[in-house]
Design a protein around this motif. Structure first.
Motif, PDB file in Angstrom:
ATOM      1  N   GLU A 177      41.129  41.315  30.032  1.00  0.00           N
ATOM      2  CA  GLU A 177      42.175  40.291  29.968  1.00  0.00           C
ATOM      3  C   GLU A 177      41.824  39.097  30.850  1.00  0.00           C
ATOM      4  O   GLU A 177      41.982  37.942  30.450  1.00  0.00           O
ATOM      5  CB  GLU A 177      43.523  40.896  30.398  1.00  0.00           C
ATOM      6  CG  GLU A 177      44.680  39.918  30.251  1.00  0.00           C
ATOM      7  CD  GLU A 177      46.037  40.558  30.510  1.00  0.00           C
ATOM      8  OE1 GLU A 177      47.047  39.837  30.414  1.00  0.00           O
ATOM      9  OE2 GLU A 177      46.093  41.776  30.788  1.00  0.00           O
ATOM     10  N   TRP A 178      41.300  39.376  32.048  1.00  0.00           N
ATOM     11  CA  TRP A 178      40.901  38.280  32.939  1.00  0.00           C
ATOM     12  C   TRP A 178      39.752  37.478  32.336  1.00  0.00           C
ATOM     13  O   TRP A 178      39.728  36.244  32.405  1.00  0.00           O
ATOM     14  CB  TRP A 178      40.493  38.819  34.303  1.00  0.00           C
ATOM     15  CG  TRP A 178      41.619  39.109  35.224  1.00  0.00           C
ATOM     16  CD1 TRP A 178      41.930  40.316  35.796  1.00  0.00           C
ATOM     17  CD2 TRP A 178      42.594  38.189  35.720  1.00  0.00           C
ATOM     18  NE1 TRP A 178      43.034  40.190  36.599  1.00  0.00           N
ATOM     19  CE2 TRP A 178      43.456  38.899  36.578  1.00  0.00           C
ATOM     20  CE3 TRP A 178      42.821  36.826  35.517  1.00  0.00           C
ATOM     21  CZ2 TRP A 178      44.536  38.293  37.233  1.00  0.00           C
ATOM     22  CZ3 TRP A 178      43.894  36.217  36.170  1.00  0.00           C
ATOM     23  CH2 TRP A 178      44.736  36.951  37.007  1.00  0.00           C
ATOM     24  N   MET A 186      40.122  43.848  33.331  1.00  0.00           N
ATOM     25  CA  MET A 186      39.021  42.898  33.457  1.00  0.00           C
ATOM     26  C   MET A 186      38.788  42.128  32.158  1.00  0.00           C
ATOM     27  O   MET A 186      38.458  40.939  32.179  1.00  0.00           O
ATOM     28  CB  MET A 186      37.733  43.623  33.851  1.00  0.00           C
ATOM     29  CG  MET A 186      37.681  44.103  35.291  1.00  0.00           C
ATOM     30  SD  MET A 186      37.877  42.756  36.488  1.00  0.00           S
ATOM     31  CE  MET A 186      39.582  43.025  37.006  1.00  0.00           C
ATOM     32  N   GLU A 217      47.641  35.337  39.968  1.00  0.00           N
ATOM     33  CA  GLU A 217      47.496  36.780  40.150  1.00  0.00           C
ATOM     34  C   GLU A 217      48.764  37.385  40.718  1.00  0.00           C
ATOM     35  O   GLU A 217      49.441  36.791  41.543  1.00  0.00           O
ATOM     36  CB  GLU A 217      46.320  37.079  41.082  1.00  0.00           C
ATOM     37  CG  GLU A 217      44.975  36.651  40.521  1.00  0.00           C
ATOM     38  CD  GLU A 217      43.844  36.894  41.504  1.00  0.00           C
ATOM     39  OE1 GLU A 217      44.141  37.203  42.669  1.00  0.00           O
ATOM     40  OE2 GLU A 217      42.684  36.765  41.094  1.00  0.00           O
ATOM     41  N   THR A 243      33.628  37.483  36.345  1.00  0.00           N
ATOM     42  CA  THR A 243      34.997  37.987  36.203  1.00  0.00           C
ATOM     43  C   THR A 243      35.284  39.043  37.264  1.00  0.00           C
ATOM     44  O   THR A 243      36.341  39.023  37.906  1.00  0.00           O
ATOM     45  CB  THR A 243      35.212  38.589  34.802  1.00  0.00           C
ATOM     46  OG1 THR A 243      34.942  37.589  33.807  1.00  0.00           O
ATOM     47  CG2 THR A 243      36.643  39.078  34.634  1.00  0.00           C
ATOM     48  N   PRO A 268      47.236  39.832  36.009  1.00  0.00           N
ATOM     49  CA  PRO A 268      47.824  38.504  35.806  1.00  0.00           C
ATOM     50  C   PRO A 268      49.336  38.579  36.009  1.00  0.00           C
ATOM     51  O   PRO A 268      49.989  39.510  35.535  1.00  0.00           O
ATOM     52  CB  PRO A 268      47.480  38.180  34.343  1.00  0.00           C
ATOM     53  CG  PRO A 268      46.357  39.105  33.988  1.00  0.00           C
ATOM     54  CD  PRO A 268      46.569  40.334  34.809  1.00  0.00           C
ATOM     55  N   THR A 311      44.585  43.973  40.620  1.00  0.00           N
ATOM     56  CA  THR A 311      44.945  42.572  40.522  1.00  0.00           C
ATOM     57  C   THR A 311      45.213  42.233  39.065  1.00  0.00           C
ATOM     58  O   THR A 311      44.292  42.072  38.266  1.00  0.00           O
ATOM     59  CB  THR A 311      43.815  41.683  41.085  1.00  0.00           C
ATOM     60  OG1 THR A 311      43.522  42.107  42.413  1.00  0.00           O
ATOM     61  CG2 THR A 311      44.242  40.233  41.117  1.00  0.00           C
ATOM     62  N   LEU A 324      46.814  31.399  35.307  1.00  0.00           N
ATOM     63  CA  LEU A 324      46.058  32.590  35.695  1.00  0.00           C
ATOM     64  C   LEU A 324      46.431  33.045  37.103  1.00  0.00           C
ATOM     65  O   LEU A 324      45.617  33.573  37.843  1.00  0.00           O
ATOM     66  CB  LEU A 324      44.550  32.314  35.607  1.00  0.00           C
ATOM     67  CG  LEU A 324      43.997  32.033  34.212  1.00  0.00           C
ATOM     68  CD1 LEU A 324      42.486  31.880  34.256  1.00  0.00           C
ATOM     69  CD2 LEU A 324      44.383  33.136  33.230  1.00  0.00           C
ATOM     70  N   HIS A 362      38.132  38.555  40.034  1.00  0.00           N
ATOM     71  CA  HIS A 362      39.341  39.319  39.715  1.00  0.00           C
ATOM     72  C   HIS A 362      39.151  40.829  39.871  1.00  0.00           C
ATOM     73  O   HIS A 362      39.921  41.603  39.303  1.00  0.00           O
ATOM     74  CB  HIS A 362      39.784  39.011  38.279  1.00  0.00           C
ATOM     75  CG  HIS A 362      40.030  37.562  38.035  1.00  0.00           C
ATOM     76  ND1 HIS A 362      41.096  36.878  38.586  1.00  0.00           N
ATOM     77  CD2 HIS A 362      39.334  36.640  37.308  1.00  0.00           C
ATOM     78  CE1 HIS A 362      41.064  35.608  38.200  1.00  0.00           C
ATOM     79  NE2 HIS A 362      40.005  35.441  37.432  1.00  0.00           N
ATOM     80  N   GLU A 408      39.857  33.495  31.566  1.00  0.00           N
ATOM     81  CA  GLU A 408      38.925  32.517  32.140  1.00  0.00           C
ATOM     82  C   GLU A 408      38.164  31.774  31.042  1.00  0.00           C
ATOM     83  O   GLU A 408      37.908  30.568  31.157  1.00  0.00           O
ATOM     84  CB  GLU A 408      37.945  33.215  33.086  1.00  0.00           C
ATOM     85  CG  GLU A 408      38.560  33.726  34.381  1.00  0.00           C
ATOM     86  CD  GLU A 408      38.949  32.609  35.350  1.00  0.00           C
ATOM     87  OE1 GLU A 408      38.733  31.423  35.036  1.00  0.00           O
ATOM     88  OE2 GLU A 408      39.467  32.942  36.438  1.00  0.00           O
TER      89      GLU A 408
END
Length: 202
Positions: free
Chosen positions: A14-15, A12, A179, A61, A187, A185, A177, A65, A19
């Motif tokens: 990293e996501w 999370m 998925e 986030t 990247p 999930t 980005l 994700h 973003e």
């Protein structure tokens, strides 16, 4: 719980960074909030509790994700859901990601807009079925506070102490980005960012 709370939190994080790199104005707003709230070099839990925009970023986030599927359920008896016959003892997968990106529940659901949580009180308890990244009911994740706390602390630290740039002259809209969904999930391509040390001395 420790494995889930750390590995999923790292994903999370990293996501969230991805973003924020794709939305520089959101990152700038978050950094302004953090740097105005924190005094000195020590970030306290009390500081983080006052970072409302940061908390909205974490929620957004997790909405976009979060885990795609919840722990499988088994129906206890025959039932009909939305016109579908579901026999007893059927294994059921709840698509949490579809709930979180349902256009009937969310305006512009595919976009990263933390402000959507500003005047919409939704928590992680699983009672708002359009947002269930930690599940719901008796099988709700027992490590919600632990996992969210890790993400908030790590993200606050990264945004407080560093400015961030994309490598190789990459522009925000070029950041991929996409998925790659497996059990979590992830990247499809690792997100690379370059830290720039900032002086926060007053």
């Amino acid at each position: 719980m420790l494995v889930a709370g750390t590995s999923d939190s790292a994903i999370m994080l990293e996501w969230a960074m991805g973003e924020l790199m794709r939305n520089p104005s959101i990152m700038k707003k978050a950094q302004e909030e953090i740097r105005e709230t924190v005094n000195g070099n020590t970030i306290s839990d009390a500081d983080i509790q006052n970072m409302h925009y940061l908390k909205m970023i974490v929620k957004e986030t997790l909405r976009l994700h979060g885990p795609p599927f919840l722990i499988p359920r088994i129906s206890r008896r025959d039932c009909v859901v939305d016109g579908y016959d579901i026999p007893a003892k059927t294994r059921i997968l709840v698509n949490a990601l579809a709930c979180a990106t349902d256009p009937d529940s969310w305006e512009d659901p595919e976009s990263f807009i933390p402000e959507r949580f500003e005047n919409r009180y939704i928590n992680y308890s699983g009672t708002d079925f359009e947002f269930i990244p930690f599940g719901s009911g008796r099988r709700v994740c027992p490590g919600i506070t632990f996992g969210v706390g890790i993400i908030e602390n790590a993200l606050t630290t990264l945004l407080y102490h560093f400015d961030w740039e994309l490598p190789h002259g990459l522009t925000p809209h070029e950041l991929d980005l996409t998925e790659g969904t497996v059990l979590s999930t992830l990247p499809k391509h690792p997100i690379e960012v370059v830290p720039v040390i900032v002086s926060l001395e007053t």
